[in-house]
Design an enzyme around this catalytic site. Structure first.
Site, PDB file in Angstrom:
ATOM      1  N   SER A  50       0.818  -1.214   0.000  1.00 17.20           N
ATOM      2  CA  SER A  50       0.000   0.000   0.000  1.00 17.20           C
ATOM      3  C   SER A  50       0.852   1.265   0.000  1.00 17.20           C
ATOM      4  O   SER A  50       0.452   2.298  -0.541  1.00 17.20           O
ATOM      5  CB  SER A  50      -0.935   0.000   1.216  1.00 17.20           C
ATOM      6  OG  SER A  50      -1.823  -1.087   1.138  1.00 17.20           O
ATOM      7  N   ASN A  51       2.055   1.207   0.593  1.00 14.89           N
ATOM      8  CA  ASN A  51       2.939   2.368   0.599  1.00 14.89           C
ATOM      9  C   ASN A  51       3.644   2.573  -0.730  1.00 14.89           C
ATOM     10  O   ASN A  51       4.245   3.624  -0.956  1.00 14.89           O
ATOM     11  CB  ASN A  51       3.987   2.220   1.707  1.00 14.89           C
ATOM     12  CG  ASN A  51       3.399   2.470   3.074  1.00 14.89           C
ATOM     13  OD1 ASN A  51       3.286   3.593   3.514  1.00 14.89           O
ATOM     14  ND2 ASN A  51       2.991   1.402   3.745  1.00 14.89           N
ATOM     15  N   TYR A 145      -3.101 -10.577   1.689  1.00 14.38           N
ATOM     16  CA  TYR A 145      -2.948  -9.252   2.275  1.00 14.38           C
ATOM     17  C   TYR A 145      -4.297  -8.798   2.819  1.00 14.38           C
ATOM     18  O   TYR A 145      -5.228  -8.557   2.048  1.00 14.38           O
ATOM     19  CB  TYR A 145      -2.439  -8.291   1.205  1.00 14.38           C
ATOM     20  CG  TYR A 145      -2.053  -6.910   1.682  1.00 14.38           C
ATOM     21  CD1 TYR A 145      -1.943  -6.587   3.030  1.00 14.38           C
ATOM     22  CD2 TYR A 145      -1.776  -5.914   0.754  1.00 14.38           C
ATOM     23  CE1 TYR A 145      -1.572  -5.321   3.433  1.00 14.38           C
ATOM     24  CE2 TYR A 145      -1.398  -4.639   1.149  1.00 14.38           C
ATOM     25  CZ  TYR A 145      -1.302  -4.352   2.489  1.00 14.38           C
ATOM     26  OH  TYR A 145      -0.942  -3.101   2.888  1.00 14.38           O
ATOM     27  N   LYS A 174      -0.259 -11.072   5.557  1.00  9.85           N
ATOM     28  CA  LYS A 174       0.082  -9.818   6.228  1.00  9.85           C
ATOM     29  C   LYS A 174      -1.203  -9.258   6.796  1.00  9.85           C
ATOM     30  O   LYS A 174      -2.154  -8.961   6.070  1.00  9.85           O
ATOM     31  CB  LYS A 174       0.701  -8.823   5.240  1.00  9.85           C
ATOM     32  CG  LYS A 174       0.986  -7.450   5.857  1.00  9.85           C
ATOM     33  CD  LYS A 174       1.625  -6.509   4.822  1.00  9.85           C
ATOM     34  CE  LYS A 174       2.104  -5.244   5.513  1.00  9.85           C
ATOM     35  NZ  LYS A 174       1.245  -4.086   5.254  1.00  9.85           N
ATOM     36  N   ILE A 217       5.646  -6.847   8.638  1.00  5.13           N
ATOM     37  CA  ILE A 217       5.817  -6.135   7.367  1.00  5.13           C
ATOM     38  C   ILE A 217       5.142  -4.789   7.610  1.00  5.13           C
ATOM     39  O   ILE A 217       3.923  -4.691   7.544  1.00  5.13           O
ATOM     40  CB  ILE A 217       5.168  -6.870   6.186  1.00  5.13           C
ATOM     41  CG1 ILE A 217       5.653  -8.318   6.095  1.00  5.13           C
ATOM     42  CG2 ILE A 217       5.431  -6.124   4.879  1.00  5.13           C
ATOM     43  CD1 ILE A 217       4.926  -9.154   5.038  1.00  5.13           C
TER      44      ILE A 217
END
Length: 312
Positions: A50-51, A145, A174, A217
């Protein structure tokens, strides 16, 4: 299909991706960031989490970012640092293609975000079917995710994730939901050697390890890779008092990082404190003016942690 191995325990970073003023890749800054993270001891780098602004990139750009990360690591002797690629897309067909692209560009694992354009259609059965079909097709192992903030509130529960863990090519998850109870329900059913569960936030790092996780993470690793490594070592050494103290600092840092302007804020903090990159983002995200950081009451928390990072 033979059973795939999960990624090794440790601390991973969903790396930010640097752009220039024209929103094109700032290759020198990207390479400098990858190198600093590797020198900070990260176990692996997640490209297009997402970053990493994955949804703002073309397919070719996604492949380029993965390949650039892998090459930078290899050229500097960090062959052991893993590359995980985010392959979230809104259709099963596109997600499958992104998984193949990720393999071709040098990724070892892929992290798959659940589609969210039509939340009412994403029943548990449909979610399970999606992830299994992607895993059937993917040439490299997949991970799930779970991040409700970016999937219109869709939050995969422990029953869904445990069911998906039975697939031989789904090897981990994650959990950016921050739910330690969920994490522990999964780890108590499936050993880490078969399915790696990672806390998706630094404020859950130690708590996740105590609950059986494989590590974290987390976005804050972009700023503090060495402190996260220190945290992980303290846990492994059984130094609980020191670990709890450092976890408290990382918890405050995690909160502060979320309050300085999102992805643009993290880039601005990197630029101001590590002398590379600029805080450009792709619209509709908003860049953060570096000159305004000092006026943000949360920024000083990050400055204090970065001072510790630089002496770690």
């Amino acid at each position: 299909m033979p059973s795939s191995r999960p990624p090794p325990p440790g601390y991973y970073v969903p790396a930010v991706l640097f752009f220039d003023a024209n929103e094109e890749f700032d290759v020198p800054a990207i390479k400098a960031h990858v190198l600093r993270l590797a020198q900070g001891g990260v176990t692996g780098i997640l490209v297009q989490g997402s970053n990493g602004e994955a949804q703002h990139l073309s397919h070719d750009e996604r492949k380029e970012a993965i390949a650039l990360t892998r090459k930078t690591l290899d050229d500097n002797g960090f062959n052991n640092v893993l590359v995980i690629a985010g392959t979230g897309a809104q259709s099963t067909r596109e997600t499958k293609k992104l998984c193949t692209d990720a393999r071709d560009a040098g990724a070892t694992y892929v992290l798959v975000l659940t589609p969210s354009t039509w939340p009412p259609q994403m029943t548990p059965e449909n979610i399970i079917r999606f992830h299994r079909e992607v895993a059937d097709s993917s040439p490299i192992p997949t991970m799930i995710y779970n991040f409700p903030t970016v999937t219109a509130g869709l939050d995969l529960d422990s029953d869904i994730i445990t069911a998906l863990a039975e697939h031989p090519n789904i090897v981990g998850t994650k959990l950016s939901c921050g739910n330690i109870g969920k994490l522990q329900r999964i780890t108590s059913r499936i050993p880490t050697s078969e399915f790696a569960v990672f806390a998706g936030r630094s404020d859950a790092f130690l708590h996740g390890l105590n609950a059986g996780s494989a590590g974290t993470i987390a976005a804050l690793v972009n700023l503090l890779p060495k402190l996260h490594g220190q945290m992980y070592r303290l846990f492994e050494e059984g130094n609980h008092t020191a670990a709890i103290s450092l976890q408290a600092k990382l918890g405050h840092g995690d909160w502060a990082a979320s309050k300085v302007g999102g992805i643009g804020g993290i880039k601005a903090v990197v630029s101001k404190n590590f002398d590379y990159g600029e805080p450009h983002v792709r619209g509709p995200l908003k860049a953060v003016n570096i000159d305004n950081l000092a006026a943000n009451k949360y920024y000083q928390t990050l400055v204090e942690l970065i001072e510790l990072e630089k002496t770690a």
